[in-house]
Write an enzyme that holds these catalytic residues in place. Structure first.
Site, mmCIF file in Angstrom:
data_model
loop_
_atom_site.group_PDB
_atom_site.id
_atom_site.type_symbol
_atom_site.label_atom_id
_atom_site.label_comp_id
_atom_site.label_asym_id
_atom_site.label_seq_id
_atom_site.Cartn_x
_atom_site.Cartn_y
_atom_site.Cartn_z
ATOM 1 N N CYS A 131 53.771 25.936 -22.239
ATOM 2 C CA CYS A 131 53.162 25.159 -21.352
ATOM 3 C C CYS A 131 53.343 25.562 -19.901
ATOM 4 C CB CYS A 131 53.916 23.723 -21.320
ATOM 5 S SG CYS A 131 53.489 22.453 -20.318
ATOM 6 N N HIS A 173 48.021 18.878 -27.191
ATOM 7 C CA HIS A 173 49.048 18.977 -26.064
ATOM 8 C C HIS A 173 48.742 18.619 -24.750
ATOM 9 C CE1 HIS A 173 51.389 22.269 -24.246
ATOM 10 N NE2 HIS A 173 50.906 21.679 -23.115
ATOM 11 N N GLU A 174 47.167 18.681 -24.312
ATOM 12 C CA GLU A 174 46.752 18.168 -23.034
ATOM 13 C C GLU A 174 46.912 16.643 -23.219
ATOM 14 O OE1 GLU A 174 46.681 20.120 -20.566
ATOM 15 O OE2 GLU A 174 46.854 21.847 -21.733
ATOM 16 N N HIS A 177 49.973 14.993 -22.401
ATOM 17 C CA HIS A 177 50.785 15.126 -21.018
ATOM 18 C C HIS A 177 50.239 13.866 -20.255
ATOM 19 C CE1 HIS A 177 52.232 18.977 -19.599
ATOM 20 N NE2 HIS A 177 51.391 19.660 -20.249
#
Length: 221
Positions: A131, A173-174, A177
């Site tokens: 990351c 993953h994004e 966030h």
């Protein structure tokens, strides 16, 4: 135990002020690192807090930051803007063997607003993941192999799209966030490694060698 991130304290006016400040700067904004509170907040849903022109400029800036890093995705909180916006793109040349094992194929540039993903089937895959907000580290994360993403386009249209393999990993993953979740929250912590140690010991398409030596995911298929 499931941890729910607190909502961002930013008001719509504060969000727009922050965006305008970043767009007016002479240099690319720095990428926030773990420990910055913006990375642990539930980002505000986009509902017109900034103009269409500002949104277009912000997306272009985020793409530049992502390329400069370099990375395959960037969420707005990573540059200090707690807004549900992320950009994704994976055009890196990858070793064919690694690409085959990881089901990694090129991902065309995509900007998503207010994304939400749901798994398609129960199949999972475990690979090392890094990351831009945890510079110098990697760890193994078990992710869904296929997901369905619901999101809005910068033009305001609702869309639904399925992703698989490495593309699905980037999407998860994004999107995480934007909920205040970092990959280490989902990682096998015994696999946590510096980039230098990864390059020396574990840089192979799969995780079998690291799994045996570091002692993680002993029950994983």
């Amino acid at each position: 135990m499931t941890v729910v991130s607190p909502p961002t304290p930013f008001t719509p006016a504060h969000l727009r002020e922050r965006v305008q400040e970043i767009l007016a700067a002479d240099a690319l904004p720095p990428i926030a690192q773990a420990g910055h509170p913006v990375l642990r907040q539930h980002a505000a849903a986009f509902d017109g807090q900034i103009t269409a022109v500002e949104l277009e400029q912000l997306i272009a800036l985020m793409r530049r930051v992502m390329h400069e890093a370099p990375g395959v995705g960037l969420a707005a909180p990573q540059i200090g803007i707690p807004l549900q916006l992320a950009v994704l793109e994976d055009k890196f040349d990858v070793d064919p063997e690694a690409a085959a094992v990881r089901h990694r194929t090129p991902l065309d540039f995509l900007a998503v607003l207010n994304p939400r993903y749901t798994p398609v089937g129960g199949e999972t895959a475990a690979f090392f993941e890094g990351c831009l907000s945890l510079s110098g580290l990697q760890a193994v994360v078990v992710r869904y192999e296929r997901v369905r993403l619901q999101f809005e386009t910068p033009g305001g249209l609702g869309r639904e799209q399925e992703f698989e393999g490495w593309q699905a990993r980037i999407v998860q993953h994004e999107t995480d966030h934007l909920l205040g979740t970092l990959y280490v929250d989902r990682a096998e912590l015994r696999s946590l490694t510096s980039n230098a140690e990864y390059a020396t010991n574990w840089a192979e398409p799969g995780i079998a060698k690291a799994r045996a030596a570091l002692g993680f995911l002993s029950e994983y298929p």
